[in-house]
Design a protein around this motif. Sequence first.
Motif, short mmCIF file in Angstrom:
data_model
loop_
_atom_site.label_atom_id
_atom_site.label_comp_id
_atom_site.label_asym_id
_atom_site.label_seq_id
_atom_site.Cartn_x
_atom_site.Cartn_y
_atom_site.Cartn_z
N HIS A 149 25.09 -5.59 26.50
CA HIS A 149 24.76 -6.21 25.06
C HIS A 149 23.32 -6.34 25.03
O HIS A 149 22.72 -6.81 26.13
CB HIS A 149 25.64 -7.54 24.66
N VAL A 150 22.76 -6.14 23.91
CA VAL A 150 21.19 -6.58 23.81
C VAL A 150 20.99 -8.00 24.14
O VAL A 150 21.63 -8.72 24.08
CB VAL A 150 20.90 -6.16 22.23
N ASP A 151 19.82 -8.23 25.04
CA ASP A 151 19.43 -9.32 25.61
C ASP A 151 20.24 -9.80 26.57
O ASP A 151 19.85 -11.10 27.04
CB ASP A 151 19.29 -10.42 24.23
N LYS A 191 19.54 -6.09 30.77
CA LYS A 191 19.47 -4.87 31.20
C LYS A 191 18.17 -4.53 31.81
O LYS A 191 18.16 -4.03 33.06
CB LYS A 191 19.88 -3.87 30.33
N THR A 192 17.07 -4.76 30.81
CA THR A 192 15.95 -4.20 31.39
C THR A 192 15.13 -5.02 32.53
O THR A 192 14.65 -4.74 33.49
CB THR A 192 14.86 -4.34 29.97
N SER A 193 15.54 -6.62 32.42
CA SER A 193 15.07 -7.27 33.59
C SER A 193 16.00 -7.04 34.94
O SER A 193 15.26 -7.14 35.74
CB SER A 193 15.46 -8.86 33.40
N ASN A 219 24.96 -11.62 34.65
CA ASN A 219 23.74 -12.00 34.75
C ASN A 219 23.27 -13.46 34.15
O ASN A 219 24.25 -14.21 33.41
CB ASN A 219 22.75 -10.96 34.12
N LYS A 220 22.16 -13.83 34.53
CA LYS A 220 21.66 -15.15 34.04
C LYS A 220 22.76 -16.43 34.78
O LYS A 220 22.82 -17.36 33.91
CB LYS A 220 21.62 -15.23 32.41
N ASP A 269 21.42 -18.32 36.72
CA ASP A 269 20.61 -19.17 37.13
C ASP A 269 20.65 -20.46 35.92
O ASP A 269 20.37 -21.44 36.02
CB ASP A 269 19.22 -18.76 37.27
N LYS A 270 21.21 -20.06 34.88
CA LYS A 270 21.22 -20.66 33.58
C LYS A 270 22.22 -22.01 33.64
O LYS A 270 23.44 -21.83 34.05
CB LYS A 270 21.42 -20.16 32.30
N SER A 320 21.09 -13.09 39.17
CA SER A 320 20.05 -13.54 38.21
C SER A 320 18.96 -12.71 38.40
O SER A 320 18.37 -12.53 39.34
CB SER A 320 19.64 -15.00 38.54
N ALA A 321 18.59 -11.97 37.19
CA ALA A 321 17.52 -11.00 37.29
C ALA A 321 16.25 -11.75 37.49
O ALA A 321 15.13 -11.20 38.15
CB ALA A 321 17.50 -10.00 36.03
N THR A 322 16.10 -12.84 36.59
CA THR A 322 14.96 -13.45 36.68
C THR A 322 14.65 -14.10 38.08
O THR A 322 13.48 -14.17 38.67
CB THR A 322 14.97 -14.69 35.74
P1 GDP Z 1 18.11 -6.41 27.51
O1 GDP Z 1 17.90 -6.46 25.88
O2 GDP Z 1 19.46 -6.13 27.80
O3 GDP Z 1 17.26 -5.25 28.17
O4 GDP Z 1 17.57 -7.79 28.12
P2 GDP Z 1 16.25 -8.20 28.59
O5 GDP Z 1 16.05 -7.59 30.05
O6 GDP Z 1 15.08 -7.87 27.68
O7 GDP Z 1 16.37 -9.82 28.55
C1 GDP Z 1 16.44 -10.54 27.62
C2 GDP Z 1 16.03 -12.08 27.81
O8 GDP Z 1 16.70 -12.75 28.66
C3 GDP Z 1 14.34 -11.94 28.20
O9 GDP Z 1 13.73 -13.03 27.68
C4 GDP Z 1 14.77 -12.02 29.73
O10 GDP Z 1 13.62 -12.88 30.32
C5 GDP Z 1 16.17 -13.03 29.56
N1 GDP Z 1 16.82 -12.84 31.08
C6 GDP Z 1 16.80 -11.85 31.61
N2 GDP Z 1 17.58 -11.86 32.74
C7 GDP Z 1 17.80 -13.32 33.00
C8 GDP Z 1 18.27 -14.16 34.05
O11 GDP Z 1 18.86 -13.69 34.95
N3 GDP Z 1 18.17 -15.34 33.88
C9 GDP Z 1 17.42 -15.99 32.79
N4 GDP Z 1 17.44 -17.34 32.66
N5 GDP Z 1 16.87 -15.19 31.67
C10 GDP Z 1 17.18 -13.90 31.79
#
Ligand code: GDP
Length: 360
Positions: free
Chosen positions: A77-79, A82-84, A177-178, A180-181, A213-215
Amino acid sequence: FEGMALVELAKRTGEGIASLQNILVNVGEKVDSEFDPISIDVAELVAMEVGANVRRLHSEEGAKLERRPPVVTVMGHVDHGKTSLLDALRQTSVAAKEAGGITQHVGAFVVAMPSGASITFLDTPGHAAFSAMRARGAAVTDIVVLVVAADDGVMPQTLEAMAHAKAANVPIVVAINKCDKPSADPEKVRIQLCSEGLSLEEMGGDVQVVEVSATNKIGLDKLEEALLLQAELMDLKARVDGPAHAYVVEARLDRGRGPLATAIVRSGTLVCGQHIVVGAEWGRIRAIRDMMGKVTELAGPAMPVEIEGIRGLPMAGDDITVVDSEERARMLSVGRKKRLEEERLKNLNEGRMETSGTDE
Ligand code: GDP
Ligand code: MG
């Protein structure tokens, strides 16, 4: 194997002699009689043109197969990250390690594991690219990484991605993913995925789930291990010797160098200097570059490379076929363009007929 007569080829492909003859003319071959033998290479080309599954009438059997790396696409899903996630994985890649983090964008990258195994990641996330490629018959992806944000859970595009993977018969590895939140709830995501019909490993199924956690770059090694395990189960192998069959994953026009295509070889080895047909385009490989931009002579299975020397701009999902001569490449391209144009006109006419039908 010396060759086969046109009658035999017609039988095997289920095509009429006349249409095969038409294609033969297009590739610059003349046959006086339908009983004259045509070479196996030409027979393959013709079979390919009619979309018959007679490809490699000879060489795949008995050819030496070697293990090859998996090719992985990230969807979700968007956001959801994926890119991270791709960015984080790219930093663990060979190019990042060897070139100090400087990578040029070539549409794919390779992660090498300490064990010596490696994984090829396609750089275009999302199911649009995936289905566009599949619609063109390009089975490039071996495994889909389904990214689901631990705080957001299963969303519409998560389900779409699942459906795409299923339709393509491509196994999924889930990356939650995420994690860490503080609001992350990976257990909830697991339950959601289960109720959507994904049989997770923890529940006795075969779909692996990894928390990442991509971040914070947590769990990336686990994800890579899971992908290698999945690849091992699939026993991915490819013929290394002989003419390459490859797919375009991305193409762009460079001012100085002309059309550039990022390609991934499915089988065989691509060699600089070869004549190729790429979708409806053709050319001669002037240079092959690896994902670090280094010029190389050869490209083997699952290795992403950038190819220079195609005369027009191909599309993602186009197949790359090596042919014997410039003449043959050109003629195949002309034949394909002609057929594409015919199809376009046919679709146009059908559209028109439908419209005029409703008018009356
Ligand atoms: P995409 O639309 O699937 O490509 O999502 P993005 O990679 O652009 O990420 C969307 C938002 O989620 C961005 O603001 C990222 O910084 C945030 N984000 C991505 N991965 C993580 C993660 O592992 N942890 C946290 N806290 N934020 C993340
Ligand atoms: Mg993105």
